[in-house]
Design a protein around this motif. Sequence first.
Motif, PDB file in Angstrom:
ATOM      1  N   SER A   1      20.463  64.294  -2.625  1.00  0.00           N
ATOM      2  CA  SER A   1      20.018  63.164  -3.442  1.00  0.00           C
ATOM      3  C   SER A   1      18.536  63.285  -3.772  1.00  0.00           C
ATOM      4  CB  SER A   1      20.272  61.858  -2.681  1.00  0.00           C
ATOM      5  OG  SER A   1      19.335  61.709  -1.626  1.00  0.00           O
TER       6      SER A   1
ATOM      7  N   THR B   1      22.526  54.809   0.790  1.00  0.00           N
ATOM      8  CA  THR B   1      22.927  56.172   1.123  1.00  0.00           C
ATOM      9  C   THR B   1      24.011  56.158   2.195  1.00  0.00           C
ATOM     10  OG1 THR B   1      21.177  56.300   2.786  1.00  0.00           O
ATOM     11  CG2 THR B   1      20.643  57.112   0.604  1.00  0.00           C
ATOM     12  N   ASP B   2      24.688  57.279   2.294  1.00  0.00           N
ATOM     13  CA  ASP B   2      25.702  57.398   3.339  1.00  0.00           C
ATOM     14  C   ASP B   2      25.017  57.700   4.678  1.00  0.00           C
ATOM     15  OD1 ASP B   2      25.161  60.199   3.498  1.00  0.00           O
ATOM     16  OD2 ASP B   2      26.620  60.574   1.910  1.00  0.00           O
ATOM     17  N   GLU B   3      25.773  57.698   5.738  1.00  0.00           N
ATOM     18  CA  GLU B   3      25.214  57.869   7.083  1.00  0.00           C
ATOM     19  C   GLU B   3      24.556  59.237   7.259  1.00  0.00           C
ATOM     20  OE1 GLU B   3      23.988  56.904  10.862  1.00  0.00           O
ATOM     21  OE2 GLU B   3      24.646  55.619   9.222  1.00  0.00           O
ATOM     22  N   GLU B   4      25.178  60.265   6.741  1.00  0.00           N
ATOM     23  CA  GLU B   4      24.613  61.613   6.880  1.00  0.00           C
ATOM     24  C   GLU B   4      23.252  61.713   6.183  1.00  0.00           C
ATOM     25  OE1 GLU B   4      25.671  66.155   5.495  1.00  0.00           O
ATOM     26  OE2 GLU B   4      27.330  64.743   5.772  1.00  0.00           O
ATOM     27  N   THR B   5      23.170  61.157   4.986  1.00  0.00           N
ATOM     28  CA  THR B   5      21.908  61.160   4.240  1.00  0.00           C
ATOM     29  C   THR B   5      20.858  60.336   4.969  1.00  0.00           C
ATOM     30  OG1 THR B   5      23.104  61.431   2.162  1.00  0.00           O
ATOM     31  CG2 THR B   5      20.846  60.625   2.007  1.00  0.00           C
ATOM     32  N   ARG B   6      21.272  59.188   5.484  1.00  0.00           N
ATOM     33  CA  ARG B   6      20.337  58.337   6.229  1.00  0.00           C
ATOM     34  C   ARG B   6      19.797  59.062   7.457  1.00  0.00           C
ATOM     35  NH1 ARG B   6      19.558  55.375  10.333  1.00  0.00           N
ATOM     36  NH2 ARG B   6      21.558  55.747  11.316  1.00  0.00           N
TER      37      ARG B   6
END
Length: 106
Positions: free
Chosen positions: A2, A52-57
């Motif tokens: 992202s 954002t999704d958890e992985e991105t976070r």
Amino acid sequence: MSAVLDNYEYLSGITGQMRDAAKQGEWDHLVELEHKCSERVEVMKAQPSPPTDEETRQRKVALIKKILADDAEIRNRTEVWMEQLQRIMTSARSERRLQQAYSAGQ
């Protein structure tokens, strides 16, 4: 990846370079990099931060921790340099006063 992560990856790279410049005493380069870092932070402030999704976070959090660790090391290095500079300036001032006092007594 992202745009948000791209920005944090960029900052992480810059702060790593800043840390290395501070380690090597490359103060002019450090200042140049600090300007790049500040510019990117300003860009990031102007951009919305989408959810954002958890992985991105988690990746974002890891990058922020690395950036903060780099910043702490940069501060430690620059504080040592500033202390050395202060001692040099104090010594030079003392030497100048001594020379003036000696010259006045002649």
